[in-house]
Design an enzyme around this catalytic site. Structure first.
Site, PDB file in Angstrom:
ATOM      1  N   CYS A 131       7.152  -0.417   7.022  1.00 21.05           N
ATOM      2  CA  CYS A 131       6.586   0.740   6.335  1.00 21.05           C
ATOM      3  C   CYS A 131       7.621   1.300   5.370  1.00 21.05           C
ATOM      4  CB  CYS A 131       6.175   1.805   7.361  1.00 21.05           C
ATOM      5  SG  CYS A 131       5.462   3.286   6.640  1.00 21.05           S
ATOM      6  N   LEU A 132       7.177   1.641   4.185  1.00 19.08           N
ATOM      7  CA  LEU A 132       8.079   2.235   3.195  1.00 19.08           C
ATOM      8  C   LEU A 132       8.696   3.529   3.705  1.00 19.08           C
ATOM      9  CD1 LEU A 132       5.802   1.747   0.069  1.00 19.08           C
ATOM     10  CD2 LEU A 132       7.830   0.398   0.685  1.00 19.08           C
ATOM     11  N   GLN A 136       2.438   9.742   1.777  1.00 25.93           N
ATOM     12  CA  GLN A 136       3.746   9.115   1.596  1.00 25.93           C
ATOM     13  C   GLN A 136       4.434   9.593   0.320  1.00 25.93           C
ATOM     14  OE1 GLN A 136       2.389   4.879   2.393  1.00 25.93           O
ATOM     15  NE2 GLN A 136       4.465   4.883   3.255  1.00 25.93           N
ATOM     16  N   HIS A 191      -3.251  -0.026   8.039  1.00 29.48           N
ATOM     17  CA  HIS A 191      -1.993   0.713   7.968  1.00 29.48           C
ATOM     18  C   HIS A 191      -2.137   1.971   7.112  1.00 29.48           C
ATOM     19  CE1 HIS A 191       2.554   0.752   7.818  1.00 29.48           C
ATOM     20  NE2 HIS A 191       2.286   1.460   6.727  1.00 29.48           N
ATOM     21  N   GLU A 192      -2.735   1.838   5.932  1.00 31.49           N
ATOM     22  CA  GLU A 192      -2.855   2.989   5.033  1.00 31.49           C
ATOM     23  C   GLU A 192      -3.845   4.023   5.572  1.00 31.49           C
ATOM     24  OE1 GLU A 192      -0.521   3.255   2.916  1.00 31.49           O
ATOM     25  OE2 GLU A 192       0.067   1.171   3.169  1.00 31.49           O
ATOM     26  N   HIS A 251      -2.042   6.074   8.018  1.00 36.70           N
ATOM     27  CA  HIS A 251      -1.239   7.105   7.356  1.00 36.70           C
ATOM     28  C   HIS A 251      -2.076   8.352   7.082  1.00 36.70           C
ATOM     29  CE1 HIS A 251       2.792   5.712   6.565  1.00 36.70           C
ATOM     30  NE2 HIS A 251       2.373   4.575   6.036  1.00 36.70           N
ATOM     31  N   GLY A 277       0.822  -1.203   0.000  1.00 41.53           N
ATOM     32  CA  GLY A 277       0.000   0.000   0.000  1.00 41.53           C
ATOM     33  C   GLY A 277       0.852   1.248   0.000  1.00 41.53           C
TER      34      GLY A 277
END
Length: 163
Positions: free
Chosen positions: A89-90, A51, A131-132, A135, A46
């Site tokens: 996480c990216l 991000q 998770h997204e 964010h 995702g």
């Protein structure tokens, strides 16, 4: 449009609550295209708009061959017994810690035509939806860590070459 660079821990946009999308215009269409292009990179489940530096409430997902996006997503259902699952996480490269997540999640949002869309799933999909959405609410998975793991994560981040 191309894959966009991922913002890294410390960038204030990651801690900012994203604004709802009002009008679906060319800017939003381009954002969705960028998010989908950015999430199709191998190893990504995702990508949230903040991000890639955009403070709008949109994310993309790529789980088990299901690739898509949600505009103005909200979690509408969480079920099952929450369990600790390893999460990364990216925006926090190379760190993985156990996070308490529900095993099933359902999110509701809209598509580019303004139609209501629901996405739900178990396991990785449930984790990605939670998770997204976090964010977009200005939260990183680090915010959900227990005290000991958070302290360790912050130490590792401070020592990381990317920080």
């Amino acid at each position: 449009m191309p894959e966009r660079p991922i913002r890294i821990f410390g960038d204030p946009v990651l801690k900012t609550v994203c604004e709802p999308v009002g009008v679906i215009d060319d800017r939003v269409r381009g954002l969705v295209e960028d998010l989908v292009d950015s999430v199709t990179v191998p190893g990504r489940a995702g990508v949230a708009a903040n991000q890639i530096g955009v403070g709008l409430r949109v994310f993309s997902y790529n789980v088990d061959g299901r690739i898509g996006y949600l505009i103005n997503p909200e979690i509408v259902e969480l079920s099952g017994e929450p369990a600790l699952v390893d999460e990364g996480c990216l925006s926090v490269p190379d760190l993985w810690y156990p996070v308490l997540r529900y095993p099933h999640a359902k999110a509701r949002g809209t598509d580019l035509d303004g139609n209501e869309v629901e996405v739900e799933g178990d396991g990785i999909m449930a984790q990605a939806l939670q998770h997204e959405t976090d964010h977009l609410d200005g939260k990183l998975y680090l915010d959900r860590l227990d005290k000991e793991n958070r302290r360790d994560a912050m130490r590792v981040i401070r020592e990381s070459p990317w920080f």
